[in-house]
Design a protein around this motif. Structure first.
Motif, PDB file in Angstrom:
ATOM      1  N   LYS A 136      49.660  29.390  35.593  1.00 45.89           N
ATOM      2  CA  LYS A 136      50.602  30.312  36.214  1.00 45.89           C
ATOM      3  C   LYS A 136      50.035  31.719  36.342  1.00 45.89           C
ATOM      4  CE  LYS A 136      54.817  27.901  34.785  1.00 45.89           C
ATOM      5  NZ  LYS A 136      56.110  28.041  34.064  1.00 45.89           N
ATOM      6  N   LEU A 137      49.072  32.072  35.497  1.00 44.03           N
ATOM      7  CA  LEU A 137      48.537  33.429  35.523  1.00 44.03           C
ATOM      8  C   LEU A 137      47.702  33.689  36.766  1.00 44.03           C
ATOM      9  CD1 LEU A 137      48.223  36.115  34.020  1.00 44.03           C
ATOM     10  CD2 LEU A 137      46.188  35.157  32.912  1.00 44.03           C
ATOM     11  N   LEU A 138      46.878  32.730  37.188  1.00 43.44           N
ATOM     12  CA  LEU A 138      45.953  32.938  38.300  1.00 43.44           C
ATOM     13  C   LEU A 138      46.311  32.156  39.564  1.00 43.44           C
ATOM     14  CD1 LEU A 138      42.514  32.894  36.399  1.00 43.44           C
ATOM     15  CD2 LEU A 138      43.826  34.877  37.172  1.00 43.44           C
ATOM     16  N   LYS A 139      46.871  30.972  39.380  1.00 43.11           N
ATOM     17  CA  LYS A 139      47.129  30.119  40.533  1.00 43.11           C
ATOM     18  C   LYS A 139      48.110  30.779  41.504  1.00 43.11           C
ATOM     19  CE  LYS A 139      48.483  25.415  41.822  1.00 43.11           C
ATOM     20  NZ  LYS A 139      48.959  24.101  41.334  1.00 43.11           N
ATOM     21  N   GLY A 140      47.795  30.702  42.784  1.00 41.71           N
ATOM     22  CA  GLY A 140      48.677  31.235  43.815  1.00 41.71           C
ATOM     23  C   GLY A 140      48.319  32.620  44.309  1.00 41.71           C
ATOM     24  N   TRP A 141      47.426  33.299  43.623  1.00 44.53           N
ATOM     25  CA  TRP A 141      46.993  34.614  44.124  1.00 44.53           C
ATOM     26  C   TRP A 141      46.174  34.425  45.400  1.00 44.53           C
ATOM     27  CZ3 TRP A 141      48.548  39.311  42.725  1.00 44.53           C
ATOM     28  CH2 TRP A 141      49.145  39.480  41.469  1.00 44.53           C
ATOM     29  N   GLN A 142      46.425  35.263  46.382  1.00 39.74           N
ATOM     30  CA  GLN A 142      45.714  35.194  47.660  1.00 39.74           C
ATOM     31  C   GLN A 142      44.896  36.464  47.871  1.00 39.74           C
ATOM     32  OE1 GLN A 142      48.397  34.513  50.905  1.00 39.74           O
ATOM     33  NE2 GLN A 142      48.860  32.411  50.316  1.00 39.74           N
ATOM     34  N   ILE A 143      43.662  36.266  48.251  1.00 37.56           N
ATOM     35  CA  ILE A 143      42.789  37.376  48.656  1.00 37.56           C
ATOM     36  C   ILE A 143      42.506  37.187  50.135  1.00 37.56           C
ATOM     37  CG2 ILE A 143      40.574  38.520  48.329  1.00 37.56           C
ATOM     38  CD1 ILE A 143      40.510  37.349  45.501  1.00 37.56           C
ATOM     39  N   ALA A 144      42.783  38.194  50.942  1.00 38.99           N
ATOM     40  CA  ALA A 144      42.600  38.086  52.390  1.00 38.99           C
ATOM     41  C   ALA A 144      42.047  39.390  52.928  1.00 38.99           C
ATOM     42  CB  ALA A 144      43.920  37.739  53.079  1.00 38.99           C
ATOM     43  N   GLY A 145      41.506  39.316  54.116  1.00 40.99           N
ATOM     44  CA  GLY A 145      40.967  40.536  54.702  1.00 40.99           C
ATOM     45  C   GLY A 145      40.570  40.373  56.152  1.00 40.99           C
ATOM     46  N   THR A 146      40.347  41.493  56.800  1.00 45.87           N
ATOM     47  CA  THR A 146      39.844  41.544  58.172  1.00 45.87           C
ATOM     48  C   THR A 146      38.754  42.594  58.235  1.00 45.87           C
ATOM     49  OG1 THR A 146      41.420  43.239  58.871  1.00 45.87           O
ATOM     50  CG2 THR A 146      42.104  40.942  59.128  1.00 45.87           C
ATOM     51  N   GLY A 147      37.975  42.550  59.276  1.00 45.21           N
ATOM     52  CA  GLY A 147      36.926  43.552  59.450  1.00 45.21           C
ATOM     53  C   GLY A 147      36.502  43.661  60.897  1.00 45.21           C
ATOM     54  N   THR A 148      36.165  44.856  61.316  1.00 44.29           N
ATOM     55  CA  THR A 148      35.597  45.092  62.643  1.00 44.29           C
ATOM     56  C   THR A 148      34.407  46.027  62.500  1.00 44.29           C
ATOM     57  OG1 THR A 148      37.119  46.953  63.029  1.00 44.29           O
ATOM     58  CG2 THR A 148      37.793  44.800  63.858  1.00 44.29           C
TER      59      THR A 148
END
Length: 290
Positions: A123-135
């Protein structure tokens, strides 16, 4: 066909046609400017495009798009040259002098997006999302010019070009080599040898990232935590420098009331949490929802 507006009453650059006061002969005496708009120019565009992507699997996907291109034309707008271009024509009777890079031409363009959701860790780590965009893209072409030129006296509206004009290590206060663009001397009665959009302007880089997770609070709702950072590398994206070779500020960025600094897009950090009703529709990453 592309449109271009020129002054067909521009004086002939011929010393033998000058009056006693130095004013040159115009094709239509008695008139100041006679603007003619015609759709008699064209453009060419060549490009190679590459895409690298991974479809969503095990909580991870990415997409990279890269374009290597070149765009050439005689005029990018009907009546204006934009912040980096050139309005009008040095010689309305020889539009070949205006052939060059388009005002919007960028040789390299890269854009990307990605997302990863932690699949394990309890429960501590599962489900965290890292996302990003770049130009990332290289700079547009710029046209050094002479705004103090008086075409009635035979002055050239663009300078000569005696070197490439590029600097090995450009800075915000010295982006291109001013010595490479001397103003055509008065009384020369000729056009400058410098072309359109022949100096590269500042490129731009913007990388954005986010961290988020949903925490269920009821059967039909959850609290979403978001931490978003725009321009995460705090990369300085410089504004276009002053291109007027007759100005003491040539080569430096314009500082106006609307632009109090030489760069823009500083790092912006946003932290938020919100209560969201739970729906059957899967949520999109933040960069796909705008």
């Amino acid at each position: 066909h592309l449109g271009k507006r020129v002054d067909i009453n521009q004086a002939w650059k011929d010393a033998s046609l000058a009056s006693a006061t130095g004013v040159l002969y115009k094709p239509y005496p008695g008139f100041a400017s006679v603007n003619f708009s015609g759709f008699n120019t064209n453009s060419t565009y060549h490009a190679a495009q590459f895409t690298f992507r991974r479809r969503l699997a095990r909580g991870f996907f990415y997409r990279f798009n890269y374009v290597f291109s070149k765009s050439l034309d005689y005029a990018s707008q009907l009546a204006q040259g934009g912040n980096n271009g050139f309005d009008g024509a040095q010689d309305p009777r020889n539009l070949a002098l205006e052939h060059g890079r388009s005002d919007s031409d960028r040789r390299h363009v890269l854009n990307m997006n990605y997302m990863y959701e932690v699949q394990r860790g309890g429960k501590l780590l599962k489900g965290w999302q890292i996302a990003g965009t770049g130009t990332m893209y290289s700079g547009v072409g710029m046209t050094p010019q002479n705004s103090a030129a008086n075409t009635d006296l035979g002055d050239a509206t663009r300078p000569d070009r005696i070197a490439s004009g590029e600097l090995a290590n450009p800075t915000v206060n010295s982006w291109f080599d001013l010595a490479a663009f001397p103003i055509v001397p008065k009384g020369a009665y000729r056009n400058g040898t410098s072309g359109r959009n022949i100096v590269n302007g500042p490129g731009q880089v913007s990388l954005n990232a986010s961290l988020m997770k949903k925490f269920p609070v009821r059967e039909r709702s959850y609290v979403q935590f978001r931490w978003e950072v725009f321009n995460v590398t705090n990369h300085a994206n410089f504004r276009l420098p002053n291109l007027d070779m007759s100005s003491a500020a040539a080569g430096t960025p314009p500082l106006t009331s609307a632009s109090s600094s030489s760069s823009f897009s500083s790092t912006d950090i946003e932290l938020a949490s919100l209560l969201v009703p739970n729906t059957a529709r899967p949520e999109q990453p933040w960069f796909m929802s705008h």
